[in-house]
Design an enzyme around this catalytic site. Structure first.
Site, PDB file in Angstrom:
ATOM      1  N   CYS A 101       0.966  -1.483   0.099  1.00 38.68           N
ATOM      2  CA  CYS A 101       0.085   0.026  -0.082  1.00 38.68           C
ATOM      3  C   CYS A 101       0.807   1.240   0.018  1.00 38.68           C
ATOM      4  O   CYS A 101       2.068   1.251  -0.065  1.00 38.68           O
ATOM      5  CB  CYS A 101      -0.912  -0.061   1.121  1.00 38.68           C
ATOM      6  SG  CYS A 101       0.185   0.121   2.855  1.00 38.68           S
ATOM      7  N   CYS A 128       3.497   1.668   2.531  1.00 33.25           N
ATOM      8  CA  CYS A 128       4.723   0.857   2.481  1.00 33.25           C
ATOM      9  C   CYS A 128       5.802   1.782   1.422  1.00 33.25           C
ATOM     10  O   CYS A 128       6.999   2.246   2.034  1.00 33.25           O
ATOM     11  CB  CYS A 128       4.364  -0.200   1.664  1.00 33.25           C
ATOM     12  SG  CYS A 128       3.548  -1.712   2.629  1.00 33.25           S
ATOM     13  N   CYS A 157      41.611 -18.133 -14.587  1.00 37.21           N
ATOM     14  CA  CYS A 157      40.844 -17.288 -15.578  1.00 37.21           C
ATOM     15  C   CYS A 157      39.377 -17.281 -14.819  1.00 37.21           C
ATOM     16  O   CYS A 157      38.800 -16.306 -14.866  1.00 37.21           O
ATOM     17  CB  CYS A 157      40.515 -18.156 -16.716  1.00 37.21           C
ATOM     18  SG  CYS A 157      42.205 -18.196 -17.618  1.00 37.21           S
ATOM     19  N   ASP A 167       7.174 -35.959   6.897  1.00 42.09           N
ATOM     20  CA  ASP A 167       5.647 -35.498   7.072  1.00 42.09           C
ATOM     21  C   ASP A 167       4.919 -37.029   6.635  1.00 42.09           C
ATOM     22  O   ASP A 167       5.540 -37.685   5.804  1.00 42.09           O
ATOM     23  CB  ASP A 167       5.391 -34.313   6.169  1.00 42.09           C
ATOM     24  CG  ASP A 167       4.030 -33.943   6.175  1.00 42.09           C
ATOM     25  OD1 ASP A 167       3.384 -33.807   7.147  1.00 42.09           O
ATOM     26  OD2 ASP A 167       3.422 -34.248   5.025  1.00 42.09           O
ATOM     27  N   ASP A 223       5.670 -31.921   1.631  1.00 42.90           N
ATOM     28  CA  ASP A 223       4.921 -31.888   0.245  1.00 42.90           C
ATOM     29  C   ASP A 223       3.974 -30.736   0.283  1.00 42.90           C
ATOM     30  O   ASP A 223       3.348 -30.327  -0.618  1.00 42.90           O
ATOM     31  CB  ASP A 223       4.213 -33.065  -0.312  1.00 42.90           C
ATOM     32  CG  ASP A 223       2.884 -33.438   0.574  1.00 42.90           C
ATOM     33  OD1 ASP A 223       2.957 -33.062   1.779  1.00 42.90           O
ATOM     34  OD2 ASP A 223       1.951 -33.763   0.016  1.00 42.90           O
ATOM     35  N   ASP A 249       4.371 -27.327   5.342  1.00 46.45           N
ATOM     36  CA  ASP A 249       6.056 -27.645   5.442  1.00 46.45           C
ATOM     37  C   ASP A 249       6.912 -27.079   5.281  1.00 46.45           C
ATOM     38  O   ASP A 249       8.083 -27.029   5.588  1.00 46.45           O
ATOM     39  CB  ASP A 249       6.064 -29.241   4.614  1.00 46.45           C
ATOM     40  CG  ASP A 249       5.142 -30.303   4.910  1.00 46.45           C
ATOM     41  OD1 ASP A 249       4.796 -30.486   6.176  1.00 46.45           O
ATOM     42  OD2 ASP A 249       4.560 -30.909   4.116  1.00 46.45           O
TER      43      ASP A 249
END
Length: 798
Positions: free
Chosen positions: A16, A19, A86, A498, A693, A697
């Site tokens: 907004c 900010c 190099c 998990d 997944d 998590d």
């Protein structure tokens, strides 16, 4: 006072006007800074005095306020690099550029990955900097035929090598004349003529060997030294001393010159031989990318205006209806809208068993349709497809640096000046003490030291193994996001899994329904219709089979880790755990025994309450993946502790854990608590890999030493993770750890041999026990052996 500069930064995280105002206000308080922040454009235009503030200071100030500064990333192909020095010089030069946040140069791949702020520096500026450093850079064209380009470069090297060999062979033959014993081979007088030798050696020295002089000049101009400096110094000493000896014959025809033209020519030829075989081997390290690129379909059959038309892949757009016949590659990512078939996804997931597909199932581009005709809707095309993302991840991983490479970089950076110093000291000792006044012998020793010490092998030791290792992983469905993660994975000694969607399939089904009120199921299905949770999907699917009509929701909210709350027909509906019911003062004690019985059988029992009264229990079971038990057993055999974490209740969690032989279980864990468990294990001295997944998590994946995301899971989890396991097979976890262990072993072998050659070779050469041409052969062999050793990773079994 220095001149003010103006830059434009792309700022992320603004929501907004407050900010943008805050950023603007804080930046304008900085000494010598004038800022204008545009919320709509998400950009900050900044005028600043470089003598008072740097871009890094301004960027840090923005980030300290809780916002971000977006950067762009470009991959460049670089020509002209010959050794680690190099690569180090280019990397250092680019990282010093204002606006470049990070540059990583990969000698093995002849490439650089540069992160930069386009408001400060452009790609053209970066390319110009590379040019000033004495090299040639160009933006990598993803559509370019890499194999064809590599073939062209190899043919060019072949031609140069052939010319060099033809001119050097007669000179090599003359070495026989320098043998301390007569081996009886005829030696034509023409070969011993100094001017004939000069005629043969000069094209090799300055035409074939020209790039070494150019490289040495560039290096010295930039106040550094590399392999080119060593080769140029060594061969020039031999060539010009021989030229001096040849001129001495002009005034004295009887003078027997001591010629070393063969030393300079043969050395250059041997270096080219080594470089050629090195290029051949390095080409094989990038085969993983070439294979991935070749998987893409070239054309697609699109149905437009009722007609089937074949169009190039790049002409397919999101929303197109595509027909895929048996045996054809699925061109893009999408969803099946008609047809039934089995699809071979092995090239993406590493799984050899074809997967059945029907209406509503998702399909991945580059996989092969086996038997039926499928009609799919294109949903991801071009750079957004799964294959394109895999290629991007592999390329970035191959271009990144493992921490172990820092040691090699430091050694390479100081190595060449030290070697030149050793060569000078060796020359002085031989000329003044060991063989006083014998200039040819002193030169011979110095040349041998310079040549044997080439740091090429050291520079190639780590990146070649990283490239082969990440490529091998990609072939098996294991995507490492960077070399540092490939290195870090081998240290893992604890894996936190998990449960839902990781250990289990994540597609639960309703198994039992206990109704204490006739309309309970109607309200439960309606309430869960707004939820994205897998358990909610199971209830909604069950409702569809029972032809239950979904009632409109007046209110819905998800209570993370506990369940959901909804308002339907003015009634308050709760679906969730015991904790949720207790918090809302719903009496459940009279049905506790029924819940316990269901949970002992590994089922998740969800309570349904309507207007504060328990209305029923819905039991849902999530089946364990076929690979989970075996994968967990393999991890245990590798000496790795396995834990399971879930938001599910303790009895259900323990029932699932028993099925897969997991001894340690964390149950009834809220999403934010998963990260705390990771920290708890880390405090015990464990190196933790978190495997998950879901979106919930992500914090734990980020907190873990290595975060592993199941490739079938949420995009947020995959973005947060360090390693993606494509396809969701838990067997990929021990494979990833084993691949990391073998890659690290391979890197250590490479570093040992690279350092061994130099550590043993330099004293031997300085002692006068090594002919320069033998030193050249050994140096060439060291680089080839390191790359060849890295290629052994392609054949390892994981």
């Amino acid at each position: 006072m220095s001149e003010q500069r103006t830059v434009t930064l792309k700022v992320t995280g603004m929501t907004c006007a407050a900010c943008s105002n805050r950023i603007e206000k804080v930046l304008n308080k900085m000494d010598g800074v004038e800022a204008n922040v545009n919320l709509a454009m998400e950009k900050a235009t900044i005028k600043y005095d470089p003598s008072k503030q740097s871009i890094a200071d301004i960027q840090m100030k923005i980030e300290n306020l809780g916002y971000g500064v977006a950067t762009e990333k470009v991959t460049l192909d670089i020509e002209g690099m010959t050794c680690a020095a190099c690569a180090a010089r280019i990397e250092k030069g680019l990282n010093r550029m204002e606006g470049v946040t990070n540059a990583a140069v990969n000698l093995a791949a002849n490439s650089a990955v540069v992160e930069y702020n386009e408001g400060i520096v452009s790609v053209e500026d970066i390319l110009e900097k590379i040019k000033k450093l004495g090299y040639k850079g160009q933006i990598r064209n993803e559509e370019q035929d890499h194999a064809g380009r590599r073939e062209k470069l190899l043919k060019q090297k072949q031609r140069q090598l052939a010319i060099s060999i033809i001119l050097s062979l007669p000179l090599l033959y003359t070495m026989i004349a320098h043998m301390p014993f007569d081996i009886g081979l005829p030696m034509p007088n023409i070969l011993m003529n100094p001017w004939f030798q000069l005629l043969l050696a000069t094209p090799v020295q300055f035409y074939i060997g020209g790039p070494f002089y150019v490289g040495a000049y560039r290096a010295l101009r930039n106040k550094s030294a590399n392999m080119d400096v060593l080769v140029s110094l060594g061969t020039s000493a031999a060539y010009f001393y021989s030229l001096y000896e040849a001129f001495k014959t002009l005034g004295n025809p009887e003078y027997m010159p001591r010629l070393y033209f063969e030393t300079s020519a043969v050395l250059i030829t041997l270096v080219l031989v080594g470089k050629y075989f090195e290029s051949l081997a390095k080409g094989r390290t990038t085969e993983a990318i070439s294979k991935l690129l070749s998987l893409q379909a070239k054309e697609a059959t699109v149905i437009r205006n009722g007609e089937e038309i074949r169009v190039p892949l790049e002409k397919v757009v999101i929303g197109d209806t595509i027909l895929v016949k048996p045996g054809e590659k699925i061109p893009v990512d999408g969803t099946v809208i008609a047809g039934v078939s089995s699809v071979d996804e092995s090239m993406i997931t590493g799984e050899s068993i074809p997967v059945d597909k029907k209406e509503g199932d998702s399909v991945i581009g580059a996989t092969i349709n086996k038997n039926g005709v499928l009609t799919i809707r294109a949903e991801k095309v071009g750079k957004d497809t799964a294959l394109a993302n895999i290629i991007k991840i592999v390329e970035e991983a191959q271009g990144s640096k493992a921490p172990i490479q820092r040691m090699a970089d430091v050694i390479s950076g100081i190595f060449v000046p030290i070697v030149v110093g050793i060569a000078v000291v060796a020359f002085i000792i031989w000329y003044f003490f060991v063989a006083p006044g014998d200039l040819p012998k002193a030169l011979e020793v110095a040349i041998a030291v310079l040549v044997i010490a080439c740091p090429c092998a050291l520079g190639l030791a780590t990146p070649t193994s990283i490239m082969v290792g990440t490529g091998k992983g990609a072939e098996k469905g294991i995507l490492f996001k960077g070399g540092e993660y490939l290195e870090g994975t081998h240290k893992i000694n604890a894996v936190l899994l998990d449960k839902t969607g990781t250990v289990t399939k994540g597609k639960p089904e309703v198994t039992d329904v206990l109704e204490f009120r006739e309309d309970m199921l109607d309200y439960a299905v309606s309430a869960e219709s707004a939820s994205e949770h897998p358990l909610a999907h199971a209830i909604v699917e069950y409702g569809k089979k029972r032809a239950i009509s979904v009632k409109p929701l007046e209110h819905f909210s998800a209570i993370i880790g506990h369940g959901i709350e909804a308002t339907i027909d003015g009634k308050n509906v709760l679906v969730g755990t015991r904790k949720l019911m207790k918090e809302r003062s719903v009496e459940i004690s009279m049905h506790e025994d029924k819940m316990i019985e269901l949970e002992k059988r590994g089922k998740t029992a969800m309570l349904v309450a309507i207007d504060g009264q328990l209305a029923g229990i819905i039991a849902v079971a999530d089946t364990v993946k076929e690979s989970s038990k075996e994968a967990i057993q393999t991890l245990k055999q590798m000496g790795i502790e396995v834990y399971m974490v879930t938001g599910d209740n303790k009895r259900t969690a323990e029932a699932i854990a028993k099925q897969v032989n997991v001894d340690r279980v964390y149950a009834e864990v809220l999403p934010e608590e998963k990260a705390n468990i990771v920290q708890e294990l880390q405090k015990q001295g464990k190196r933790v890999a978190m495997v998950g997944d879901g979106i919930n998590d992500a914090p734990a994946l980020a907190k873990a030493d290595i975060g592993m995301a199941i490739g079938t899971g949420a995009d947020v989890a995959i973005e947060t993770a360090d390693v993606t396991l494509v396809g969701g097979d838990l067997a990929h976890i021990p494979k990833a750890i084993e691949l990391s262990r073998k890659t690290m072993k391979n890197i250590r072998q490479n570093l040992f041999w690279a350092l061994f050659y130099n550590t043993i070779g330099i004293p031997v050469a300085a002692a006068g026990l090594l002919e320069p041409w033998v030193a050249g052969a050994a140096m060439a062999f060291s680089s080839v052996s390191v790359v060849t050793n890295a290629l052994r990773l392609k054949r390892v079994k994981i």
